[in-house]
Write a protein that holds these residues in place. Structure first.
Motif, PDB file in Angstrom:
ATOM      1  N   VAL A 112     -11.846 -36.134  58.901  1.00 25.73           N
ATOM      2  CA  VAL A 112     -12.368 -34.778  58.738  1.00 25.73           C
ATOM      3  C   VAL A 112     -12.999 -34.754  57.624  1.00 25.73           C
ATOM      4  O   VAL A 112     -12.363 -34.907  56.542  1.00 25.73           O
ATOM      5  CB  VAL A 112     -11.162 -33.650  58.941  1.00 25.73           C
ATOM      6  CG1 VAL A 112     -12.142 -32.301  58.728  1.00 25.73           C
ATOM      7  CG2 VAL A 112     -10.715 -33.657  60.313  1.00 25.73           C
ATOM      8  N   VAL A 171     -10.533 -23.024  57.450  1.00 29.41           N
ATOM      9  CA  VAL A 171     -11.014 -24.298  57.521  1.00 29.41           C
ATOM     10  C   VAL A 171      -9.790 -25.402  57.129  1.00 29.41           C
ATOM     11  O   VAL A 171      -9.490 -26.500  57.730  1.00 29.41           O
ATOM     12  CB  VAL A 171     -12.104 -24.572  56.426  1.00 29.41           C
ATOM     13  CG1 VAL A 171     -12.279 -25.916  56.033  1.00 29.41           C
ATOM     14  CG2 VAL A 171     -13.329 -23.827  56.772  1.00 29.41           C
ATOM     15  N   HIS A 172      -9.031 -24.835  56.188  1.00 32.17           N
ATOM     16  CA  HIS A 172      -7.794 -25.816  55.854  1.00 32.17           C
ATOM     17  C   HIS A 172      -6.920 -26.004  56.977  1.00 32.17           C
ATOM     18  O   HIS A 172      -6.362 -27.222  57.419  1.00 32.17           O
ATOM     19  CB  HIS A 172      -6.948 -25.068  54.916  1.00 32.17           C
ATOM     20  CG  HIS A 172      -5.698 -25.792  54.332  1.00 32.17           C
ATOM     21  ND1 HIS A 172      -5.632 -27.209  53.986  1.00 32.17           N
ATOM     22  CD2 HIS A 172      -4.440 -25.217  54.607  1.00 32.17           C
ATOM     23  CE1 HIS A 172      -4.495 -27.457  53.948  1.00 32.17           C
ATOM     24  NE2 HIS A 172      -3.567 -26.427  54.177  1.00 32.17           N
ATOM     25  N   TRP A 195     -15.625 -35.456  62.274  1.00 35.75           N
ATOM     26  CA  TRP A 195     -15.638 -33.804  62.239  1.00 35.75           C
ATOM     27  C   TRP A 195     -16.130 -33.630  60.810  1.00 35.75           C
ATOM     28  O   TRP A 195     -15.652 -33.750  59.824  1.00 35.75           O
ATOM     29  CB  TRP A 195     -14.693 -32.951  62.681  1.00 35.75           C
ATOM     30  CG  TRP A 195     -14.214 -33.041  64.052  1.00 35.75           C
ATOM     31  CD1 TRP A 195     -13.568 -34.047  64.802  1.00 35.75           C
ATOM     32  CD2 TRP A 195     -14.163 -32.217  64.962  1.00 35.75           C
ATOM     33  NE1 TRP A 195     -13.445 -33.756  66.049  1.00 35.75           N
ATOM     34  CE2 TRP A 195     -13.841 -32.595  66.121  1.00 35.75           C
ATOM     35  CE3 TRP A 195     -14.756 -30.696  64.926  1.00 35.75           C
ATOM     36  CZ2 TRP A 195     -13.550 -31.962  67.308  1.00 35.75           C
ATOM     37  CZ3 TRP A 195     -14.614 -30.038  65.905  1.00 35.75           C
ATOM     38  CH2 TRP A 195     -14.294 -30.265  67.270  1.00 35.75           C
ATOM     39  N   ALA A 216      -8.684 -28.222  59.758  1.00 36.97           N
ATOM     40  CA  ALA A 216      -8.754 -29.496  59.205  1.00 36.97           C
ATOM     41  C   ALA A 216      -7.414 -30.312  59.521  1.00 36.97           C
ATOM     42  O   ALA A 216      -7.344 -31.327  59.865  1.00 36.97           O
ATOM     43  CB  ALA A 216      -9.099 -29.618  57.823  1.00 36.97           C
ATOM     44  N   CYS A 217      -6.301 -29.726  59.375  1.00 36.03           N
ATOM     45  CA  CYS A 217      -4.828 -30.018  59.415  1.00 36.03           C
ATOM     46  C   CYS A 217      -4.600 -30.533  60.841  1.00 36.03           C
ATOM     47  O   CYS A 217      -4.270 -31.637  61.068  1.00 36.03           O
ATOM     48  CB  CYS A 217      -3.824 -29.293  58.807  1.00 36.03           C
ATOM     49  SG  CYS A 217      -3.958 -29.193  57.091  1.00 36.03           S
ATOM     50  N   LEU A 248     -16.476 -29.941  58.751  1.00 37.64           N
ATOM     51  CA  LEU A 248     -16.477 -28.643  58.499  1.00 37.64           C
ATOM     52  C   LEU A 248     -17.468 -28.108  57.487  1.00 37.64           C
ATOM     53  O   LEU A 248     -17.058 -28.606  56.333  1.00 37.64           O
ATOM     54  CB  LEU A 248     -14.989 -28.082  58.601  1.00 37.64           C
ATOM     55  CG  LEU A 248     -14.070 -28.654  59.483  1.00 37.64           C
ATOM     56  CD1 LEU A 248     -13.000 -28.081  59.317  1.00 37.64           C
ATOM     57  CD2 LEU A 248     -14.403 -28.296  61.119  1.00 37.64           C
ATOM     58  N   VAL A 254     -14.959 -31.898  54.845  1.00 35.57           N
ATOM     59  CA  VAL A 254     -15.386 -30.641  54.590  1.00 35.57           C
ATOM     60  C   VAL A 254     -16.315 -30.307  53.244  1.00 35.57           C
ATOM     61  O   VAL A 254     -16.266 -30.830  52.662  1.00 35.57           O
ATOM     62  CB  VAL A 254     -13.868 -29.871  54.123  1.00 35.57           C
ATOM     63  CG1 VAL A 254     -14.196 -28.507  53.849  1.00 35.57           C
ATOM     64  CG2 VAL A 254     -12.902 -29.935  55.196  1.00 35.57           C
ATOM     65  N   VAL A 258     -12.595 -33.407  50.902  1.00 38.82           N
ATOM     66  CA  VAL A 258     -13.270 -32.076  50.796  1.00 38.82           C
ATOM     67  C   VAL A 258     -13.962 -31.888  49.582  1.00 38.82           C
ATOM     68  O   VAL A 258     -13.843 -32.669  48.284  1.00 38.82           O
ATOM     69  CB  VAL A 258     -12.000 -31.124  50.542  1.00 38.82           C
ATOM     70  CG1 VAL A 258     -12.718 -29.873  50.302  1.00 38.82           C
ATOM     71  CG2 VAL A 258     -11.076 -31.328  51.517  1.00 38.82           C
ATOM     72  N   ARG A 276      -6.520 -33.493  61.997  1.00 36.12           N
ATOM     73  CA  ARG A 276      -6.081 -34.608  61.257  1.00 36.12           C
ATOM     74  C   ARG A 276      -4.842 -35.046  62.306  1.00 36.12           C
ATOM     75  O   ARG A 276      -4.645 -36.371  62.615  1.00 36.12           O
ATOM     76  CB  ARG A 276      -5.607 -34.254  59.878  1.00 36.12           C
ATOM     77  CG  ARG A 276      -6.723 -34.383  58.748  1.00 36.12           C
ATOM     78  CD  ARG A 276      -7.595 -35.716  58.810  1.00 36.12           C
ATOM     79  NE  ARG A 276      -6.738 -36.869  58.359  1.00 36.12           N
ATOM     80  CZ  ARG A 276      -6.490 -37.988  58.971  1.00 36.12           C
ATOM     81  NH1 ARG A 276      -7.327 -38.356  59.873  1.00 36.12           N
ATOM     82  NH2 ARG A 276      -5.625 -38.990  58.500  1.00 36.12           N
ATOM     83  N   SER A 318      -4.997 -30.170  49.066  1.00 37.31           N
ATOM     84  CA  SER A 318      -5.595 -31.494  49.694  1.00 37.31           C
ATOM     85  C   SER A 318      -4.412 -32.313  49.795  1.00 37.31           C
ATOM     86  O   SER A 318      -3.382 -32.570  49.078  1.00 37.31           O
ATOM     87  CB  SER A 318      -6.574 -32.282  48.742  1.00 37.31           C
ATOM     88  OG  SER A 318      -6.098 -32.419  47.620  1.00 37.31           O
ATOM     89  N   LEU A 334      -9.195 -37.501  55.204  1.00 38.52           N
ATOM     90  CA  LEU A 334      -9.707 -36.179  54.847  1.00 38.52           C
ATOM     91  C   LEU A 334     -10.575 -36.095  53.357  1.00 38.52           C
ATOM     92  O   LEU A 334      -9.972 -36.699  52.521  1.00 38.52           O
ATOM     93  CB  LEU A 334      -8.638 -35.242  54.700  1.00 38.52           C
ATOM     94  CG  LEU A 334      -8.814 -33.714  54.307  1.00 38.52           C
ATOM     95  CD1 LEU A 334      -9.508 -32.802  55.409  1.00 38.52           C
ATOM     96  CD2 LEU A 334      -7.691 -33.057  53.892  1.00 38.52           C
TER      97      LEU A 334
END
Lengths: 138, 333
Positions: B89, B75-76, B153, B79-80, B155, B91, B123, B83, B114, B121
């Protein structure tokens, strides 16, 4: 459903001693809290960023490196900057009494030194919660 | 219960204020809205009602798999990647709640360093709070908060699952199932349940012994199943080493392909979404009905009053349930 106490357990600094943080995280879990565990090497910026996204009630920060007089004030300042000064900060680790006094004067709620039984911070948090939390009507 | 109900009006105002702050991109408002939704407050319900029309545009991807398969790491990295494409994004990472204490350790952030100061982003960790389907009962609503906040997005990372925790499928447009080379033999991958739910398979930790064999097993199982799912989507199998970011680009491409396939047939896409929303409404209604009826008929008190006699075998639970139901029918006429 209903409100749960959410608490961030963070371990800033460069040393790798997170055993204390893990013990306290597990004790908080067993007390029924939702513990957001961030792991090692957190900067104050990372800690506050995580606390805001996770909407925690309490930040529990363990400092063993001697950098407590920079880390705690920075966390408090960042919380204010992000509009989250209502989040409560407590600390643990190796912190001399006179420094603990100063930190509590700045707004840290409590400092728990080495050898503190885990029931102490748990009781403290429950008391704080009772005093500060208004029950949400659902 | 009238419009003049002051508590209700206060909750409405608070929800409106929260929605305004959210519209201005205030991160704390996003976080607080998710808490309200998680705690099932009145403010949360009003808030969801207010922002509903702003939801439904984000792409939602579910990431599921057994404990330790590498979900957080994938996921990390994903996500990057997103981005870097300029996507915003959100999460949602779910971890289990202890059935003993009600507490939880939410540890997914350990593997998601993070990017501080990145407003694109967000999370959020969620405790499952007793829900056994791999996500929390309110993860769907939490994703609506993130959608309303303008994330492109979402996730959704499930708890570590076994064979049948499939609720994420209801939340996601695309479901990615992570396995590791040790995940099982040919028979395991033929079993019903989670293996049927995956739109994309990822064999993570592919540098370990047995990765090729697992891929062969999965592909054989997919052939045997004749994979005649509607429109003929054939789940791809991606070898990945998430910690080294190897193979994650391909996963990203496959997610894109799956979403393109989904929206390639407008009618099908609308039907799929409609069906999911219908099932969601049923869940919400059922939950509200149970909670409402439970409170209205004072079931908790009556259960506490009777449980001793039931445990002592003086009254059978079947007769007691029947009695409650009869009283309920009488009451509702």
């Amino acid at each position: 459903m209903g409100k749960k106490i959410r608490i961030l357990v963070a371990k800033p600094g460069l040393d790798g001693h997170d055993r204390g943080a893990k013990i306290i995280a597990t004790a908080f879990r067993d007390a029924g809290f939702e513990v957001i565990y961030t792991g090692l090497h957190q900067t104050p910026e990372m800690i506050v960023d995580a606390a805001v996204q996770e909407d925690v009630d309490i930040l529990s920060i363990s400092v063993l490196s001697g950098a407590h007089m920079t880390i705690f004030p920075r966390v408090l300042a960042l919380l204010k900057e992000k509009g989250a000064a209502d989040m409560h900060v407590i600390g643990g680790g190796i912190i001399p009494d006179e420094d603990a006094e100063k930190l509590m004067g700045m707004g840290v709620g409590a400092i728990f030194g080495p050898g503190t039984p885990t029931t102490e911070p748990i009781d403290y948090i429950r008391d704080w919660w009772m005093k500060h939390h208004q029950e949400q009507d659902s | 219960m009238t419009a003049a109900d002051p508590a209700r009006e206060r909750a409405r105002q608070e929800a409106r204020a929260l929605a305004d702050r959210l519209a201005h991109g205030e991160r704390r408002a996003i976080a607080q809205a998710i808490s309200h939704v998680e705690d099932g407050t009145r403010v949360g319900r009003h808030f969801l009602d207010l922002v509903y029309e702003r939801t439904g545009r984000a792409r939602r991807v579910g990431i599921t798999g057994p404990p330790g398969a590498g979900k957080s790491t994938l996921v990390h990295v994903l996500a990057c990647l997103l981005r870097r494409e300029g996507m915003r994004v959100g999460v949602l990472a779910v971890d289990p709640t202890s059935p003993f204490s009600g507490g939880a350790i939410l540890g997914d952030r350990v593997r998601m360093p993070s990017a501080t100061g990145d407003d694109g982003l967000f999370v959020r960790s969620m405790a499952a709070r007793g829900n056994l389907g791999g996500v929390a009962a309110t993860t769907y609503e939490a994703s609506e908060v993130l959608e309303a906040a303008g994330f492109d997005w979402i996730l959704i990372e499930t708890v570590g699952v076994g064979q049948s925790e499939l609720e994420v499928v209801e939340l996601a447009d695309t479901t990615v199932l992570l396995l590791v080379p040790e995940s099982g033999d040919a028979v395991q991958v033929m079993k019903a349940g989670i293996m049927e739910a995956a739109d994309i398979f990822v064999v993570n930790k592919f540098d370990r012994e047995g990765g090729d064999r697992l891929i062969t097993h999965i592909e054989t199982a997919l052939q045997l199943a004749d994979w005649n799912r509607e429109g003929g989507w054939r789940p791809p199998v991606c070898p990945v080493i998430a910690t080294r970011e190897e193979g994650v680009d391909e996963v990203r491409q496959e997610i894109g392909r799956h979403l393109a396939w989904l929206s390639g047939d407008r009618e099908r896409l609308q039907r799929v979404r409609r069906d999911k929303i219908e099932r969601r409404v049923r869940v919400l209604l059922r939950r509200a009905l149970v909670e409402g009826a439970w409170a209205m008929a004072h079931i908790e008190e009556r259960l506490q009053a009777e449980i001793g006699r039931i445990a002592a075998r003086e009254v059978s639970p079947y007769r007691w349930v029947e009695k409650i139901l009869r009283g309920w029918r009488y009451r509702t006429g």
